[in-house]
Design a protein around this motif. Structure first.
Motif, PDB file in Angstrom:
ATOM      1  N   SER A   1       0.851  -1.186   0.000  1.00  0.00           N
ATOM      2  CA  SER A   1       0.000   0.000   0.000  1.00  0.00           C
ATOM      3  C   SER A   1       0.884   1.231   0.000  1.00  0.00           C
ATOM      4  CB  SER A   1      -0.898  -0.009   1.246  1.00  0.00           C
ATOM      5  OG  SER A   1      -1.756   1.117   1.233  1.00  0.00           O
ATOM      6  N   VAL A   2       0.568   2.172  -0.878  1.00  0.00           N
ATOM      7  CA  VAL A   2       1.381   3.382  -1.003  1.00  0.00           C
ATOM      8  C   VAL A   2       0.458   4.556  -1.270  1.00  0.00           C
ATOM      9  CG1 VAL A   2       1.754   3.026  -3.485  1.00  0.00           C
ATOM     10  CG2 VAL A   2       3.399   4.372  -2.156  1.00  0.00           C
ATOM     11  N   GLN A   3       0.844   5.718  -0.782  1.00  0.00           N
ATOM     12  CA  GLN A   3       0.035   6.912  -0.973  1.00  0.00           C
ATOM     13  C   GLN A   3       0.031   7.336  -2.440  1.00  0.00           C
ATOM     14  OE1 GLN A   3       1.590   9.890   1.683  1.00  0.00           O
ATOM     15  NE2 GLN A   3       0.303   9.213   3.381  1.00  0.00           N
ATOM     16  N   SER A   4      -1.016   8.014  -2.813  1.00  0.00           N
ATOM     17  CA  SER A   4      -1.111   8.554  -4.167  1.00  0.00           C
ATOM     18  C   SER A   4       0.106   9.428  -4.456  1.00  0.00           C
ATOM     19  CB  SER A   4      -2.394   9.366  -4.298  1.00  0.00           C
ATOM     20  OG  SER A   4      -2.546   9.838  -5.616  1.00  0.00           O
ATOM     21  N   GLY A   5       0.706   9.211  -5.624  1.00  0.00           N
ATOM     22  CA  GLY A   5       1.918   9.924  -5.992  1.00  0.00           C
ATOM     23  C   GLY A   5       3.191   9.186  -5.645  1.00  0.00           C
TER      24      GLY A   5
ATOM     25  N   ALA B   1       0.495  -0.013 -21.647  1.00  0.00           N
ATOM     26  CA  ALA B   1      -0.869   0.483 -21.726  1.00  0.00           C
ATOM     27  C   ALA B   1      -0.846   2.010 -21.671  1.00  0.00           C
ATOM     28  CB  ALA B   1      -1.696  -0.068 -20.570  1.00  0.00           C
ATOM     29  N   ASP B   2      -1.768   2.632 -22.381  1.00  0.00           N
ATOM     30  CA  ASP B   2      -1.809   4.099 -22.406  1.00  0.00           C
ATOM     31  C   ASP B   2      -1.944   4.676 -21.000  1.00  0.00           C
ATOM     32  OD1 ASP B   2      -3.690   4.382 -25.526  1.00  0.00           O
ATOM     33  OD2 ASP B   2      -1.548   4.138 -25.147  1.00  0.00           O
ATOM     34  N   SER B   3      -2.646   3.967 -20.136  1.00  0.00           N
ATOM     35  CA  SER B   3      -2.921   4.470 -18.790  1.00  0.00           C
ATOM     36  C   SER B   3      -1.673   4.544 -17.912  1.00  0.00           C
ATOM     37  CB  SER B   3      -3.967   3.600 -18.111  1.00  0.00           C
ATOM     38  OG  SER B   3      -3.527   2.251 -18.032  1.00  0.00           O
ATOM     39  N   VAL B   4      -0.585   3.874 -18.317  1.00  0.00           N
ATOM     40  CA  VAL B   4       0.618   3.873 -17.478  1.00  0.00           C
ATOM     41  C   VAL B   4       1.835   4.453 -18.182  1.00  0.00           C
ATOM     42  CG1 VAL B   4      -0.267   1.833 -16.286  1.00  0.00           C
ATOM     43  CG2 VAL B   4       1.428   1.554 -18.117  1.00  0.00           C
ATOM     44  N   LYS B   5       1.699   4.821 -19.450  1.00  0.00           N
ATOM     45  CA  LYS B   5       2.845   5.367 -20.177  1.00  0.00           C
ATOM     46  C   LYS B   5       3.387   6.604 -19.471  1.00  0.00           C
ATOM     47  CE  LYS B   5       1.896   3.747 -24.873  1.00  0.00           C
ATOM     48  NZ  LYS B   5       1.431   4.121 -26.232  1.00  0.00           N
TER      49      LYS B   5
ATOM     50  N   LEU C   1       1.947   6.880  -8.631  1.00  0.00           N
ATOM     51  CA  LEU C   1       0.810   5.968  -8.522  1.00  0.00           C
ATOM     52  C   LEU C   1      -0.480   6.703  -8.205  1.00  0.00           C
ATOM     53  CD1 LEU C   1       2.629   3.034  -6.768  1.00  0.00           C
ATOM     54  CD2 LEU C   1       1.264   2.833  -8.850  1.00  0.00           C
ATOM     55  N   LYS C   2      -1.567   6.188  -8.760  1.00  0.00           N
ATOM     56  CA  LYS C   2      -2.894   6.779  -8.597  1.00  0.00           C
ATOM     57  C   LYS C   2      -3.832   5.729  -7.981  1.00  0.00           C
ATOM     58  CE  LYS C   2      -2.261   9.270 -12.976  1.00  0.00           C
ATOM     59  NZ  LYS C   2      -2.819   9.494 -14.325  1.00  0.00           N
ATOM     60  N   PRO C   3      -4.914   6.163  -7.381  1.00  0.00           N
ATOM     61  CA  PRO C   3      -5.880   5.198  -6.828  1.00  0.00           C
ATOM     62  C   PRO C   3      -6.370   4.202  -7.871  1.00  0.00           C
ATOM     63  CG  PRO C   3      -6.331   7.371  -5.971  1.00  0.00           C
ATOM     64  CD  PRO C   3      -5.246   7.538  -7.010  1.00  0.00           C
TER      65      PRO C   3
ATOM     66  N   GLY D   1       0.289 -13.555  -8.211  1.00  0.00           N
ATOM     67  CA  GLY D   1      -0.157 -12.176  -8.058  1.00  0.00           C
ATOM     68  C   GLY D   1       0.364 -11.504  -6.807  1.00  0.00           C
ATOM     69  N   THR D   2       0.447 -10.184  -6.869  1.00  0.00           N
ATOM     70  CA  THR D   2       0.817  -9.367  -5.710  1.00  0.00           C
ATOM     71  C   THR D   2      -0.077  -8.133  -5.713  1.00  0.00           C
ATOM     72  OG1 THR D   2       2.681  -8.314  -4.555  1.00  0.00           O
ATOM     73  CG2 THR D   2       2.663  -8.123  -6.947  1.00  0.00           C
ATOM     74  N   GLN D   3      -0.606  -7.796  -4.547  1.00  0.00           N
ATOM     75  CA  GLN D   3      -1.590  -6.730  -4.435  1.00  0.00           C
ATOM     76  C   GLN D   3      -0.925  -5.361  -4.337  1.00  0.00           C
ATOM     77  OE1 GLN D   3      -5.025  -6.895  -4.543  1.00  0.00           O
ATOM     78  NE2 GLN D   3      -5.074  -4.663  -4.384  1.00  0.00           N
ATOM     79  N   VAL D   4      -1.428  -4.424  -5.118  1.00  0.00           N
ATOM     80  CA  VAL D   4      -1.010  -3.030  -5.042  1.00  0.00           C
ATOM     81  C   VAL D   4      -2.231  -2.198  -4.680  1.00  0.00           C
ATOM     82  CG1 VAL D   4      -0.176  -1.034  -6.342  1.00  0.00           C
ATOM     83  CG2 VAL D   4       0.876  -3.288  -6.688  1.00  0.00           C
ATOM     84  N   THR D   5      -2.105  -1.402  -3.621  1.00  0.00           N
ATOM     85  CA  THR D   5      -3.208  -0.579  -3.159  1.00  0.00           C
ATOM     86  C   THR D   5      -2.753   0.870  -3.048  1.00  0.00           C
ATOM     87  OG1 THR D   5      -4.147  -2.436  -1.920  1.00  0.00           O
ATOM     88  CG2 THR D   5      -4.916  -0.226  -1.346  1.00  0.00           C
ATOM     89  N   VAL D   6      -3.495   1.751  -3.693  1.00  0.00           N
ATOM     90  CA  VAL D   6      -3.242   3.182  -3.618  1.00  0.00           C
ATOM     91  C   VAL D   6      -4.525   3.829  -3.119  1.00  0.00           C
ATOM     92  CG1 VAL D   6      -2.399   5.222  -4.826  1.00  0.00           C
ATOM     93  CG2 VAL D   6      -1.716   2.940  -5.608  1.00  0.00           C
ATOM     94  N   PRO D   7      -4.609   4.104  -1.820  1.00  0.00           N
ATOM     95  CA  PRO D   7      -5.852   4.647  -1.259  1.00  0.00           C
ATOM     96  C   PRO D   7      -6.181   6.011  -1.850  1.00  0.00           C
ATOM     97  CG  PRO D   7      -4.401   3.833   0.472  1.00  0.00           C
ATOM     98  CD  PRO D   7      -3.601   3.876  -0.789  1.00  0.00           C
ATOM     99  N   SER D   8      -7.464   6.241  -2.016  1.00  0.00           N
ATOM    100  CA  SER D   8      -7.895   7.544  -2.553  1.00  0.00           C
ATOM    101  C   SER D   8      -8.072   8.563  -1.444  1.00  0.00           C
ATOM    102  CB  SER D   8      -9.203   7.384  -3.316  1.00  0.00           C
ATOM    103  OG  SER D   8     -10.175   6.792  -2.510  1.00  0.00           O
TER     104      SER D   8
END
Length: 126
Positions: free
Chosen positions: A11-15, A60-64, A85-87, A119-126
């Protein structure tokens, strides 16, 4: 038989940033392709970034501009450096592989791959 083990999620903060790793065994060093996919519960999986043995890459365009896929062939390890990183990046991330050279235009197609990690979980809280 190919075996893939992902690590580095959390889990990591946005940005913020995270680096995912995928330790691979059983791939042919002269002909292979690997990629990162992600999936949210109830949603279709999405190809995030892919690389082959040439090497060619695809994103993917969303991560370029934010994510970078790389590999350490000596360590048989695939990486995904994720910055800014974004939510909406929150998902389960999977490492995938095949013992073929997938053309770059097809690197983000799930059916091109034969093996998937757990798999490994990535969480970016909003």
């Amino acid at each position: 038989q190919v075996h893939l083990v992902e690590s580095g999620g959390g889990s990591v903060q946005s940005g913020g940033s995270l680096r995912l790793s995928c330790a691979a065994s059983g791939l042919t060093y002269f002909r292979y392709s690997m990629a990162w996919f992600r999936q949210l519960p109830g949603k279709e999986r999405e190809g995030v970034a892919g690389i082959n043995n040439i090497p060619s890459t695809s994103y993917a365009d969303s991560v370029k501009g934010r994510f970078t896929i790389s590999q350490d062939t000596d360590k048989n390890t695939l990486y995904l450096q994720m910055n800014s990183l974004k939510p909406e990046d929150t998902a389960m991330y999977y490492c995938v592989a095949t013992n073929t050279t997938v053309p770059d235009v097809w690197l983000l197609l799930g059916h091109m791959y034969d093996w998937w990690g757990q798999g490994t979980q990535v969480t970016v809280p909003s």
